[in-house]
Design an enzyme around this catalytic site. Structure first.
Site, PDB file in Angstrom:
ATOM      1  N   SER A 203       0.855  -1.201   0.000  1.00 33.00           N
ATOM      2  CA  SER A 203       0.000   0.000   0.000  1.00 33.00           C
ATOM      3  C   SER A 203       0.878   1.233   0.000  1.00 33.00           C
ATOM      4  O   SER A 203       2.056   1.173   0.381  1.00 33.00           O
ATOM      5  CB  SER A 203      -0.854   0.021   1.265  1.00 33.00           C
ATOM      6  OG  SER A 203      -0.028   0.381   2.382  1.00 33.00           O
ATOM      7  N   ASP A 204       0.317   2.346  -0.399  1.00 36.36           N
ATOM      8  CA  ASP A 204       1.047   3.580  -0.177  1.00 36.36           C
ATOM      9  C   ASP A 204       1.000   3.879   1.318  1.00 36.36           C
ATOM     10  O   ASP A 204       0.272   3.245   2.089  1.00 36.36           O
ATOM     11  CB  ASP A 204       0.433   4.717  -1.019  1.00 36.36           C
ATOM     12  CG  ASP A 204       1.439   5.831  -1.248  1.00 36.36           C
ATOM     13  OD1 ASP A 204       1.284   6.583  -2.230  1.00 36.36           O
ATOM     14  OD2 ASP A 204       2.409   5.940  -0.472  1.00 36.36           O
ATOM     15  N   TRP A 205       1.764   4.871   1.710  1.00 36.16           N
ATOM     16  CA  TRP A 205       1.977   5.156   3.128  1.00 36.16           C
ATOM     17  C   TRP A 205       0.648   5.347   3.874  1.00 36.16           C
ATOM     18  O   TRP A 205      -0.085   6.299   3.611  1.00 36.16           O
ATOM     19  CB  TRP A 205       2.815   6.425   3.265  1.00 36.16           C
ATOM     20  CG  TRP A 205       3.192   6.756   4.652  1.00 36.16           C
ATOM     21  CD1 TRP A 205       2.365   7.151   5.654  1.00 36.16           C
ATOM     22  CD2 TRP A 205       4.503   6.728   5.215  1.00 36.16           C
ATOM     23  NE1 TRP A 205       3.072   7.371   6.798  1.00 36.16           N
ATOM     24  CE2 TRP A 205       4.389   7.129   6.567  1.00 36.16           C
ATOM     25  CE3 TRP A 205       5.759   6.425   4.733  1.00 36.16           C
ATOM     26  CZ2 TRP A 205       5.476   7.214   7.420  1.00 36.16           C
ATOM     27  CZ3 TRP A 205       6.850   6.524   5.576  1.00 36.16           C
ATOM     28  CH2 TRP A 205       6.714   6.889   6.908  1.00 36.16           C
TER      29      TRP A 205
END
Ligand code: GLC
Length: 701
Positions: A264-266
């Site tokens: 996932s992105d942050w």
């Protein structure tokens, strides 16, 4: 406790549920990450950054010794000795910085993009990094969006070619080989369609546009063997992509057969809560894993809740096992079980090497786009009195762009540095003050004004509502030009800017993007003619922000408008045409096109044309092939890029350029989301940009 690795299956058979979940947690190695977490097997991978906005904030440089220390704790002190996978945002270079990806796309030179990725991967590898969060493949049609800088522009075909080149450059054909790192195609998918050009905002993308515009570059990366994919922050039509099973599983896994890791992105898993898709972080963790996110970056949703979610039957153990297996398989492919450590002195050997400098310099030379030249360029190598002015004329940091974590400003060749090295100048005036520049300009034979953007006017979460030059620069240019001295404008920016007013009177415009560590040298070599500029625009340049979104591969509509002529829909206060079109770029020579031929070939066509250097100097022409499908079961763009070739030609030299398109290549995703080629009328163009060229209509049976 160093243990012999036999196989992922054997290792997983020994792992507890908690240890499997630990492999799905990616932790930032900022202050809170400690040896205890690693020793307890609660960290599978580490992102080297001290903030969630690595591109926007100065970062501590990564060094092999510090990474080796983290790795030692994992390998020698944890129960199973599973090595960490260490990641970093190496977006367009590591210690030696290449042009921003948008500039790289302007080179239309995949070989150069591959080479730059290769040296970046080796430099990152030498610092202990094995996973780089690049290439960014988000198609962008709205330059207000700051992250247009990080992608390869508005066209899916060009972005796909660049994606494949970058993946090959970082990964090579053996991830376990020295200098090879796992690439990560991001941000899957459609992130660039953020409404209002405002980062993280909602996107409304039809399935047909998703299939034909936003997904193809990612498919190209998957076909090139990209090791990982990163999901974005945004939602598509009501479903956030980090909880979107259609995207992350149905398309990516079942349709495309992708077997790598999805990260996932942050914090994007936990952000399903503010999105309004999850009640709380526990619910978000369940939705993220069930949708297809293997690794949770920095949210700790998996770390905190997956054990209970499995125990209570909300999340099947099989899903955790599947995600854990993918992570361990990536670590095995990287050779981390056999070689978890990095030679501490490798960086001294490979950082900022001649090969690295050559790769980024060549790419910067080919990325700059000559937008206007009334004959002033190239300048003579010997100049009596030269003025070099502008806020960026001797600036180093801005040439490195917005995602430069390990580049070193003191390495940068500024434009002024480059000019001093490239020209013989009797008297040099230079200033970044507009009044001093105007005063000094009157004494000059020629003036170069270097304007453009601060590196944080683009990049993540740096979106703007105008596309003008930053405040004051238009007046700066006008003040200098008022002196009536021949003037060249050099523009260093992270996006296409709407420039008409500012540049009405200047004699030449060179758009050099943010050209990287050696960008000043490349700019100077172009201004002197040592290098003949060959770059072409990977994005459309609007006349004004009011035209946005504006892109070349638009639909005809039921009331078509010739943006360069007459038609139905029009603005009453602005021309309909762009300032500069996709694929546009000038040279110091000229090229002629003749003898277009389209002949049946296999189940498709063989398209060829003669290209001639009709000017007085050698140059490289980027020949472009476009297609239009005039009638189909879904509307098709008025033009689609289907091929290009960078052709070197000596003065007077002429050569055929040919392309082969199969019947499949003429197809598209239909309303049923299945690729189809339909019979009917097509037009092919071969030319220098998306507006001009030779054309021929054919009938496909
Ligand atoms: C950022 C960016 C992403 C980057 C990640 C790690 O928010 O969206 O591109 O790779 O977080 O820094």
């Amino acid at each position: 406790m160093n243990r012999p690795f036999t196989s992922v299956a054997d290792l997983m058979a020994e792992m507890t549920l908690a240890e499997k979940i630990g492999q799905l947690h990616q932790s930032p190695n900022d202050t809170h990450l400690n040896a205890e977490e690693i020793r307890a097997g609660r960290v599978g991978s580490v992102i080297c950054t001290s903030s969630a906005f690595a591109g926007n904030e100065d970062q501590e440089r990564v060094r092999a010794r510090k990474v080796n220390e983290m790795q030692r704790v994992a390998v020698e002190e944890s129960r199973l000795g599973i090595p960490l996978l260490v990641a970093r945002d190496v977006i367009h270079g590591h210690r030696t910085v290449a042009p921003i990806p948008l500039g790289q796309a302007a080179s239309w030179w995949p070989e150069g993009v591959k080479d730059a990725a290769e040296v970046a991967g080796l430099e990152a590898y030498a610092d202990g990094i094995r996973w780089v969060f690049t290439p960014m493949l988000d198609i962008a049609r709205d330059p207000r969006w700051g992250r247009v800088a990080e992608g390869f522009g508005e066209d899916p075909y060009l972005a796909g070619i660049m994606a494949s080149a970058a993946v090959l450059g970082y990964q090579g054909d053996d991830l376990a080989a020295k200098g090879r790192v796992a690439a990560c195609a991001k941000h899957f998918a459609g992130y660039g369609a953020a409404e209002g050009g405002r980062d993280y905002n909602t996107t409304e993308i039809s399935r047909n546009t998703m299939r034909n515009i936003y997904l193809p570059p990612f498919k190209a990366a998957v076909d090139a063997g990209v090791a990982s994919i990163m999901s974005g922050f945004h939602e598509i039509g009501g479903v956030p992509v980090s909880g979107n099973r259609w995207l992350l599983t149905d398309v990516l896994r079942e349709e495309w057969g992708f077997e790598g890791v999805v990260v996932s992105d942050w914090g994007a898993v936990a952000e399903l809560v503010p999105h309004g898709m999850a009640e709380d972080k526990r619910d978000a963790g369940a939705k993220g894993l069930l949708a297809g996110i293997d690794v949770d970056m920095a949210a700790e949703a998996y770390l905190d809740h997956l054990e209970e979610l499995v125990g209570s039957g909300v999340v099947p153990l099989a899903n955790v096992d599947q995600a854990c297996r993918r992570v361990l398989e990536l670590k095995a492919a990287l050779g981390l079980f056999e070689n978890p450590y990095t030679e501490p002195d490798l960086a001294d050997e490979v950082h900022f090497s001649a090969a690295a400098q050559s790769a980024v310099l060549d790419l910067a030379r080919k990325s700059a786009v000559l937008l206007r030249n009334n004959g002033l360029l190239p300048l003579p190598r010997k100049i009596k009195t030269l003025g070099v002015f502008g806020p960026l004329h001797d600036n180093g940091r801005e040439l490195l762009g917005s995602w430069c974590l390990d580049g070193i400003e003191s390495d940068v060749v500024t434009v002024l540095d480059g000019i001093k090295a490239e020209f013989e100048i009797e008297k040099l005036y230079h200033s970044d003050l507009p009044d001093e520049a105007s005063f000094q300009a009157r004494h000059c034979d020629v003036v170069i004004v270097v304007v453009g953007e601060h590196h944080l006017r683009s990049g993540e979460n740096n979106c703007i509502t105008t596309l003008d030059l930053p405040a004051g620069q238009t007046d700066f240019l006008a003040g200098v030009k008022r002196m009536g001295i021949p003037t060249v404008a050099v523009i260093l920016a992270g996006r296409p800017l709407a420039l008409p007013r500012a540049l009405n009177d200047v004699d030449a415009i060179l758009y050099a993007w943010q050209p990287g560590t050696l960008g000043g040298a490349a700019v100077a070599e172009i201004l002197s003619g040592t290098v003949n500029p060959s770059g072409k625009l990977p994005v459309t340049f609007p006349r004004t922000v009011g035209q946005v979104p504006i892109y070349y591969n638009h639909k005809a509509t039921g009331r078509p408008t010739d943006p360069y002529g007459h038609g139905w829909s029009r603005y009453i206060d602005e021309k309909d045409s762009p300032l500069y079109e996709f694929g546009f770029g000038l040279s110091y020579t000229t090229f002629g096109y003749s003898d277009l031929q389209v002949a049946p070939h296999g189940d498709g066509f063989y398209i060829s044309a003669q290209v001639t250097n009709t000017g007085a100097v050698a140059g490289e022409e980027i020949v472009q092939l476009y297609l239009r499908d005039h009638a189909a079961t879904v509307t098709r763009p008025v033009k689609e890029l289907k091929g290009f070739a960078r052709i070197p030609l000596k003065p007077g030299e002429s050569r055929p350029v040919s392309f082969e398109l199969s019947r499949h290549d003429l197809g598209f995703y239909g309303a049923d989301e299945v690729w189809v080629t339909e019979p009917g009328r097509f037009t092919f163009w071969v030319g220098p940009n998306s507006r001009e060229g030779l054309s021929q209509e054919i009938l496909l049976g």
